[in-house]
Design a protein around this motif. Structure first.
Motif, mmCIF file in Angstrom:
data_model
loop_
_atom_site.group_PDB
_atom_site.id
_atom_site.type_symbol
_atom_site.label_atom_id
_atom_site.label_comp_id
_atom_site.label_asym_id
_atom_site.label_seq_id
_atom_site.Cartn_x
_atom_site.Cartn_y
_atom_site.Cartn_z
ATOM 1 N N ARG A 99 -1.349 15.762 -1.242
ATOM 2 C CA ARG A 99 0.104 15.990 -1.390
ATOM 3 C C ARG A 99 0.895 15.018 -2.371
ATOM 4 N NH1 ARG A 99 0.052 20.864 -0.763
ATOM 5 N NH2 ARG A 99 2.117 20.805 -0.275
ATOM 6 N N VAL A 100 0.250 13.786 -2.333
ATOM 7 C CA VAL A 100 1.102 12.651 -3.252
ATOM 8 C C VAL A 100 0.444 12.914 -4.570
ATOM 9 C CG1 VAL A 100 1.309 10.557 -3.547
ATOM 10 C CG2 VAL A 100 1.291 11.436 -1.451
ATOM 11 N N VAL A 101 -0.877 13.077 -4.393
ATOM 12 C CA VAL A 101 -1.706 12.947 -6.093
ATOM 13 C C VAL A 101 -1.194 14.343 -6.735
ATOM 14 C CG1 VAL A 101 -3.899 13.631 -6.924
ATOM 15 C CG2 VAL A 101 -3.800 11.856 -5.028
ATOM 16 N N LEU A 102 -0.851 15.550 -6.267
ATOM 17 C CA LEU A 102 -0.147 16.632 -6.701
ATOM 18 C C LEU A 102 0.997 16.447 -7.151
ATOM 19 C CD1 LEU A 102 -2.471 19.168 -4.503
ATOM 20 C CD2 LEU A 102 -2.848 18.578 -7.006
ATOM 21 N N GLY A 103 1.717 15.651 -6.524
ATOM 22 C CA GLY A 103 3.099 15.370 -6.949
ATOM 23 C C GLY A 103 4.197 16.281 -5.973
ATOM 24 N N LEU A 104 3.495 16.679 -5.000
ATOM 25 C CA LEU A 104 4.284 17.371 -4.288
ATOM 26 C C LEU A 104 5.066 16.746 -3.071
ATOM 27 C CD1 LEU A 104 2.067 20.517 -3.869
ATOM 28 C CD2 LEU A 104 4.021 20.307 -5.403
ATOM 29 N N HIS A 105 4.568 15.311 -2.840
ATOM 30 C CA HIS A 105 5.336 14.636 -1.785
ATOM 31 C C HIS A 105 5.377 13.290 -1.963
ATOM 32 C CE1 HIS A 105 5.877 17.822 1.392
ATOM 33 N NE2 HIS A 105 4.581 18.024 1.058
ATOM 34 N N TYR A 106 6.257 12.452 -1.372
ATOM 35 C CA TYR A 106 6.144 10.969 -1.778
ATOM 36 C C TYR A 106 5.370 10.503 -0.609
ATOM 37 C CZ TYR A 106 10.359 11.187 -4.448
ATOM 38 O OH TYR A 106 11.371 11.519 -5.422
ATOM 39 N N PRO A 107 4.615 9.219 -0.630
ATOM 40 C CA PRO A 107 3.738 8.613 0.384
ATOM 41 C C PRO A 107 4.672 8.626 1.962
ATOM 42 C CG PRO A 107 3.468 7.558 -1.743
ATOM 43 C CD PRO A 107 4.608 8.427 -1.764
ATOM 44 N N SER A 108 5.760 8.171 1.831
ATOM 45 C CA SER A 108 6.513 8.246 2.886
ATOM 46 C C SER A 108 6.608 9.606 3.986
ATOM 47 C CB SER A 108 7.963 7.677 2.805
ATOM 48 O OG SER A 108 8.590 8.434 1.965
ATOM 49 N N ASP A 109 6.697 10.552 2.903
ATOM 50 C CA ASP A 109 6.544 12.038 3.499
ATOM 51 C C ASP A 109 5.449 12.219 4.366
ATOM 52 O OD1 ASP A 109 8.851 12.521 2.240
ATOM 53 O OD2 ASP A 109 7.730 13.565 0.439
ATOM 54 N N VAL A 110 3.978 11.619 3.857
ATOM 55 C CA VAL A 110 2.843 11.753 4.150
ATOM 56 C C VAL A 110 2.707 10.748 5.555
ATOM 57 C CG1 VAL A 110 0.371 11.423 3.652
ATOM 58 C CG2 VAL A 110 1.971 12.702 2.439
ATOM 59 N N LEU A 111 3.347 9.674 5.703
ATOM 60 C CA LEU A 111 3.267 8.709 6.571
ATOM 61 C C LEU A 111 3.862 9.210 7.681
ATOM 62 C CD1 LEU A 111 2.188 6.033 7.548
ATOM 63 C CD2 LEU A 111 4.240 5.175 6.455
ATOM 64 N N ALA A 112 5.247 9.870 7.414
ATOM 65 C CA ALA A 112 5.911 10.320 8.597
ATOM 66 C C ALA A 112 5.426 11.467 9.214
ATOM 67 C CB ALA A 112 7.491 10.784 8.098
ATOM 68 N N ALA A 113 5.033 12.354 8.155
ATOM 69 C CA ALA A 113 4.147 13.547 8.843
ATOM 70 C C ALA A 113 2.816 13.220 9.577
ATOM 71 C CB ALA A 113 3.564 14.643 7.769
ATOM 72 N N THR A 114 1.986 12.033 9.321
ATOM 73 C CA THR A 114 0.946 11.717 10.203
ATOM 74 C C THR A 114 1.444 11.249 11.465
ATOM 75 O OG1 THR A 114 -0.174 11.102 8.016
ATOM 76 C CG2 THR A 114 -0.933 9.773 9.938
ATOM 77 N N VAL A 115 2.534 10.653 11.529
ATOM 78 C CA VAL A 115 3.069 9.878 12.719
ATOM 79 C C VAL A 115 3.547 11.182 13.612
ATOM 80 C CG1 VAL A 115 5.053 8.676 13.863
ATOM 81 C CG2 VAL A 115 3.681 7.671 12.144
ATOM 82 N N ILE A 116 4.337 11.959 13.207
ATOM 83 C CA ILE A 116 4.842 13.308 13.826
ATOM 84 C C ILE A 116 3.691 13.933 14.284
ATOM 85 C CG2 ILE A 116 6.132 15.501 13.862
ATOM 86 C CD1 ILE A 116 7.908 13.843 11.776
ATOM 87 N N GLY A 117 2.640 14.397 13.409
ATOM 88 C CA GLY A 117 1.606 15.400 13.865
ATOM 89 C C GLY A 117 0.563 14.572 14.890
ATOM 90 N N GLY A 118 0.693 13.270 14.769
ATOM 91 C CA GLY A 118 -0.270 12.274 15.718
ATOM 92 C C GLY A 118 0.547 12.654 17.278
ATOM 93 N N GLY A 119 1.753 12.413 17.122
ATOM 94 C CA GLY A 119 2.496 12.583 18.188
ATOM 95 C C GLY A 119 2.666 13.870 18.988
ATOM 96 N N LEU A 120 2.739 14.979 17.985
ATOM 97 C CA LEU A 120 2.800 16.283 18.556
ATOM 98 C C LEU A 120 1.285 16.773 19.120
ATOM 99 C CD1 LEU A 120 4.008 19.319 18.775
ATOM 100 C CD2 LEU A 120 3.301 19.684 16.415
ATOM 101 N N GLY A 121 0.300 16.334 18.385
ATOM 102 C CA GLY A 121 -1.158 16.361 18.944
ATOM 103 C C GLY A 121 -1.576 15.868 20.341
ATOM 104 N N THR A 122 -0.786 14.530 20.451
ATOM 105 C CA THR A 122 -0.877 13.917 21.860
ATOM 106 C C THR A 122 -0.321 14.793 22.925
ATOM 107 O OG1 THR A 122 -1.483 11.948 20.423
ATOM 108 C CG2 THR A 122 -0.664 11.718 22.824
ATOM 109 N N LEU A 123 1.098 15.106 22.547
ATOM 110 C CA LEU A 123 1.888 15.961 23.364
ATOM 111 C C LEU A 123 1.241 17.075 23.977
ATOM 112 C CD1 LEU A 123 4.375 15.922 24.768
ATOM 113 C CD2 LEU A 123 5.413 17.173 22.677
ATOM 114 N N SER A 124 0.598 17.623 23.018
ATOM 115 C CA SER A 124 -0.191 19.090 23.416
ATOM 116 C C SER A 124 -1.242 18.726 24.189
ATOM 117 C CB SER A 124 -0.806 19.642 21.974
ATOM 118 O OG SER A 124 -1.755 20.570 22.225
ATOM 119 N N LEU A 125 -2.003 17.516 24.152
ATOM 120 C CA LEU A 125 -2.903 17.256 25.145
ATOM 121 C C LEU A 125 -2.660 16.678 26.255
ATOM 122 C CD1 LEU A 125 -5.232 15.231 22.805
ATOM 123 C CD2 LEU A 125 -5.824 17.392 23.496
ATOM 124 N N TRP A 126 -1.414 16.054 26.351
ATOM 125 C CA TRP A 126 -0.757 15.835 27.534
ATOM 126 C C TRP A 126 -0.241 17.070 28.319
ATOM 127 C CZ3 TRP A 126 4.339 16.805 28.989
ATOM 128 C CH2 TRP A 126 4.783 16.092 30.052
#
Length: 180
Positions: free
Chosen positions: A147-174
């Protein structure tokens, strides 16, 4: 209503990293590779994985595939709401030197929906099928990088999405443990 802008120092680092990654993606083979990874991250790979898990895993596999689908739908609603709220322009629109190597699926940048989906799907799938961890974690990382290499996102967009996605996946398991 827009979120608070990042500090100038952090924003400058984000832009510099974005420009550097995007220039790297201008190389034909790299652009083609990350374009294909990004395309698979549109959903094709994840839908195929859910289908294989449902077919090969019996009733347990069906339950895991359903959990992944519910988590994915939740991720979709969440990142769309966040994009509407933050309204952060994509880097190819505001960052000199960044070009979009593929067309974006929507208007705004924050957070990366591809990354959020990839991480949340990976967390759920790996919790049930740990043998998939090396492949899925690597694939999710490649999706974020694409997403960063293709010019569609900043690294911070990807980092935030990683944290949010990790939290959401963990919430799903809980939720699975609490409800079942």
């Amino acid at each position: 209503m827009n979120a608070a802008p990042p500090s100038p120092r952090r924003a400058n680092l984000d832009r510099r990293m974005c420009v550097a990654a995007n220039r790297w993606g201008a190389r034909r083979a790299i652009g083609i590779f990350f374009g294909a990874i990004s395309r698979l991250g549109d959903g094709v790979f994840w839908y195929a994985l859910m289908t294989v898990i449902a077919i090969a895993g019996g009733w347990r596999g069906v339950a895991v595939a359903v959990q992944m689908a519910i988590t994915g739908l939740t991720a979709l609603m969440l990142y769309r709401a966040l994009k509407r709220w933050t309204r952060r322009p994509r880097p190819f629109r505001t960052c000199p030197g960044v070009i979009a190597h593929v067309p974006p699926l929507d208007e705004f940048s924050f957070p990366s929906g591809h990354t959020l989906q990839a991480v949340s799907f990976t967390v759920v799938a790996v919790a049930h099928y740990p043998v998939l961890a090396p492949f899925l974690i690597g694939f999710a990382a490649l999706i974020g990088a694409s997403r960063v290499v293709l010019g569609l996102h900043y690294p911070s967009d990807v980092l935030a999405a990683t944290v949010i996605g990790g939290g959401l996946g963990t919430l799903s398991l809980w939720a699975e443990r609490v409800l079942l």
